[in-house]
Design a protein around this motif. Structure first.
Motif, mmCIF file in Angstrom:
data_model
loop_
_atom_site.group_PDB
_atom_site.id
_atom_site.type_symbol
_atom_site.label_atom_id
_atom_site.label_comp_id
_atom_site.label_asym_id
_atom_site.label_seq_id
_atom_site.Cartn_x
_atom_site.Cartn_y
_atom_site.Cartn_z
ATOM 1 N N UNK A 18 0.807 -1.209 0.000
ATOM 2 C CA UNK A 18 0.000 0.000 0.000
ATOM 3 C C UNK A 18 0.840 1.258 0.000
ATOM 4 N N UNK A 19 0.203 2.362 -0.304
ATOM 5 C CA UNK A 19 0.911 3.641 -0.382
ATOM 6 C C UNK A 19 -0.047 4.779 -0.085
ATOM 7 N N UNK A 20 -0.873 4.612 0.943
ATOM 8 C CA UNK A 20 -1.811 5.684 1.287
ATOM 9 C C UNK A 20 -1.067 6.964 1.616
ATOM 10 N N UNK A 21 -0.105 6.860 2.509
ATOM 11 C CA UNK A 21 0.748 7.979 2.923
ATOM 12 C C UNK A 21 1.947 7.378 3.622
ATOM 13 N N UNK A 73 5.525 7.779 -7.163
ATOM 14 C CA UNK A 73 6.667 8.169 -6.337
ATOM 15 C C UNK A 73 6.397 7.885 -4.865
ATOM 16 N N UNK A 74 5.160 8.087 -4.433
ATOM 17 C CA UNK A 74 4.823 7.788 -3.042
ATOM 18 C C UNK A 74 4.925 6.279 -2.779
ATOM 19 N N UNK A 75 4.504 5.479 -3.739
ATOM 20 C CA UNK A 75 4.604 4.027 -3.591
ATOM 21 C C UNK A 75 6.065 3.601 -3.486
ATOM 22 N N UNK A 76 6.921 4.198 -4.309
ATOM 23 C CA UNK A 76 8.360 3.889 -4.260
ATOM 24 C C UNK A 76 8.948 4.332 -2.924
ATOM 25 N N UNK A 77 8.575 5.511 -2.455
ATOM 26 C CA UNK A 77 9.101 6.007 -1.182
ATOM 27 C C UNK A 77 8.637 5.139 -0.024
ATOM 28 N N UNK A 78 7.396 4.640 -0.084
ATOM 29 C CA UNK A 78 6.886 3.761 0.970
ATOM 30 C C UNK A 78 7.660 2.450 0.984
ATOM 31 N N UNK A 79 7.988 1.919 -0.194
ATOM 32 C CA UNK A 79 8.760 0.675 -0.271
ATOM 33 C C UNK A 79 10.163 0.873 0.299
ATOM 34 N N UNK A 80 10.797 2.007 -0.025
ATOM 35 C CA UNK A 80 12.128 2.300 0.508
ATOM 36 C C UNK A 80 12.078 2.477 2.030
ATOM 37 N N UNK A 81 11.035 3.122 2.505
ATOM 38 C CA UNK A 81 10.867 3.295 3.948
ATOM 39 C C UNK A 81 10.817 1.942 4.646
ATOM 40 N N UNK A 96 15.351 9.969 10.158
ATOM 41 C CA UNK A 96 14.376 10.187 9.091
ATOM 42 C C UNK A 96 14.024 8.814 8.549
ATOM 43 N N UNK A 97 12.907 8.209 9.025
ATOM 44 C CA UNK A 97 12.598 6.831 8.643
ATOM 45 C C UNK A 97 12.367 6.632 7.161
ATOM 46 N N UNK A 98 12.093 7.682 6.440
ATOM 47 C CA UNK A 98 11.872 7.539 5.007
ATOM 48 C C UNK A 98 13.096 7.823 4.171
ATOM 49 N N UNK A 99 14.203 8.171 4.811
ATOM 50 C CA UNK A 99 15.340 8.661 4.039
ATOM 51 C C UNK A 99 16.682 8.060 4.424
ATOM 52 N N UNK A 100 16.973 7.898 5.729
ATOM 53 C CA UNK A 100 18.361 7.622 6.096
ATOM 54 C C UNK A 100 18.492 6.894 7.430
ATOM 55 N N UNK A 101 19.491 6.009 7.483
ATOM 56 C CA UNK A 101 19.966 5.420 8.736
ATOM 57 C C UNK A 101 21.351 5.981 8.991
ATOM 58 N N UNK A 102 21.597 6.384 10.222
ATOM 59 C CA UNK A 102 22.908 6.899 10.614
ATOM 60 C C UNK A 102 23.454 5.993 11.710
ATOM 61 N N UNK A 144 18.370 6.345 1.117
ATOM 62 C CA UNK A 144 17.494 5.956 0.013
ATOM 63 C C UNK A 144 17.469 7.073 -1.019
ATOM 64 N N UNK A 145 17.245 6.752 -2.286
ATOM 65 C CA UNK A 145 17.198 7.789 -3.326
ATOM 66 C C UNK A 145 15.926 8.617 -3.229
ATOM 67 N N UNK A 146 15.986 9.787 -3.776
ATOM 68 C CA UNK A 146 14.817 10.648 -3.820
ATOM 69 C C UNK A 146 13.899 10.181 -4.949
ATOM 70 N N UNK A 147 12.649 9.823 -4.642
ATOM 71 C CA UNK A 147 11.734 9.396 -5.715
ATOM 72 C C UNK A 147 11.577 10.495 -6.767
ATOM 73 N N UNK A 148 11.522 10.094 -8.002
ATOM 74 C CA UNK A 148 11.379 11.058 -9.084
ATOM 75 C C UNK A 148 12.688 11.436 -9.732
#
Length: 331
Positions: free
Chosen positions: A90-93, A193-201, A220-226, A241-245
């Motif tokens: 899913x990719x609601x948000x 793009x939201x679906x891709x970002x949700x999968x990367x998250x 940032x759970x949708x972007x990076x682990x440090x 993770x890459x920026x969708x788009x």
């Protein structure tokens, strides 16, 4: 809409469900255990399940200058094992999918905690989840005006905007700040793009849960682990993770190093420091959660691997991995 706790009583440990009833706050025994240590993971998982199930249906979805409601699809997973797979699609948000993933993890942790316990305990816990789901669904029907007059009275009270749950899951999953951060991140995304970002998250959050250790953070759970393990001699690791788009973007593994801002100070005795990237690995294909978890576990077990990897030239494979150095920032 329930808070769980444990209570010693006559040589046993009771697991209690506390909720708002028609006449005030009520506590009832869910089940009893002979060893308090067995109750700890069950209470923790139940509190997370209750919160992840309740909070999304208790707040407004305020993305894109509008006011809406979050879906209810996740509630089925409380009692239907087959429905749990849907928590990972899913990719609601981004925030809602993040909460669904956390709910999936909490239900898995609960099942693991029940494996070695008597069937009577497992049945009592599952009956509690059935009651929680049923009561919440009836409360939501009443809230939306969909309930009928002949429905039984709701035992556990629920109020939109004021869910009766334990909010702290240790990851700020349900905080306004996390929700706003993820909402901001998806601003302007297309559905694809939201679906891709949700999968990367899901990859990042799962990897962090599997191999994050004490020294990895998911700021940032949708972007990076440090990750900055203790005794790493000032080296740190980021997984981005890459920026969708952005069709040219790829997953990036980066190793950086903290340098004291005062050149006369030694690292470890410094008053302040600035981090700078040393090497980068642009990955040709998206990594799995297991691959990232292995990377995190490796540096958690052997922090000075980071210093070793930081010496690798462009084209070299990081020892113990399949990741190739694609850039040195000092060359």
């Amino acid at each position: 809409m329930t808070v769980y706790s444990q209570h010693a009583n006559r040589g046993k440990t009771q697991i209690l469900a506390t909720y708002q009833g028609p006449d005030g706050v009520v506590s009832k025994t869910v089940t009893s255990l002979g060893d308090s240590r067995l109750a700890v993971p069950i209470v923790d998982a139940l509190n997370r399940v209750s919160a992840f199930a309740t909070v999304p249906v208790s707040i407004h979805d305020r993305r894109e200058q509008r006011v809406d409601y979050y879906p209810h699809k996740h509630l089925a997973a409380l009692t239907d094992a087959a429905a749990r797979a849907a928590l990972l699609t899913g990719a609601h948000s981004l925030w809602y999918e993040y909460v669904c993933l956390r709910l999936h993890q909490a239900l898995g942790d609960l099942e693991s905690a029940l494996v070695a316990l008597p069937d009577t305990v497992s049945r009592a816990i599952r009956a509690e989840l059935e009651l929680e789901e049923n009561e919440l669904r009836m409360a939501l029907d009443d809230f939306s005006g969909a309930s009928s007059e002949d429905e039984p009275e709701i035992e556990r009270r629920w109020e939109f905007g004021h869910p009766f749950v334990k909010y702290d899951d240790g990851m700020d999953t349900m905080s306004d700040e996390t929700r706003e951060q993820l909402d901001h991140r998806e601003t302007g995304f297309t559905p694809e793009e939201r679906e891709k970002a949700a999968a990367d998250l899901r990859v990042l959050v799962t990897a962090h849960a599997q191999g994050g250790g004490m020294w990895a953070s998911l700021d940032d759970p949708g972007r990076e682990i440090f990750a900055e393990p203790y005794d790493s001699d000032g080296f740190y690791l980021t997984v981005q993770a890459p920026e969708p788009g952005d069709d040219d973007a790829s997953w990036e593994i980066e190793i950086g190093h903290w340098e004291p801002d005062d050149p006369d100070e030694e690292y470890g005795d410094h008053s302040s420091a600035t981090g700078s990237p040393v090497i980068g690995c642009a990955l040709p294909v998206a990594p799995s959660a297991d691959e990232i978890a292995h990377l995190l576990q490796s540096v958690d077990e052997k922090p000075l691997l980071l210093a070793e990897w930081a010496e690798a030239p462009v084209g070299a494979v990081l020892a113990g991995t399949t990741m190739v150095v694609t850039k040195r920032y000092d060359s």
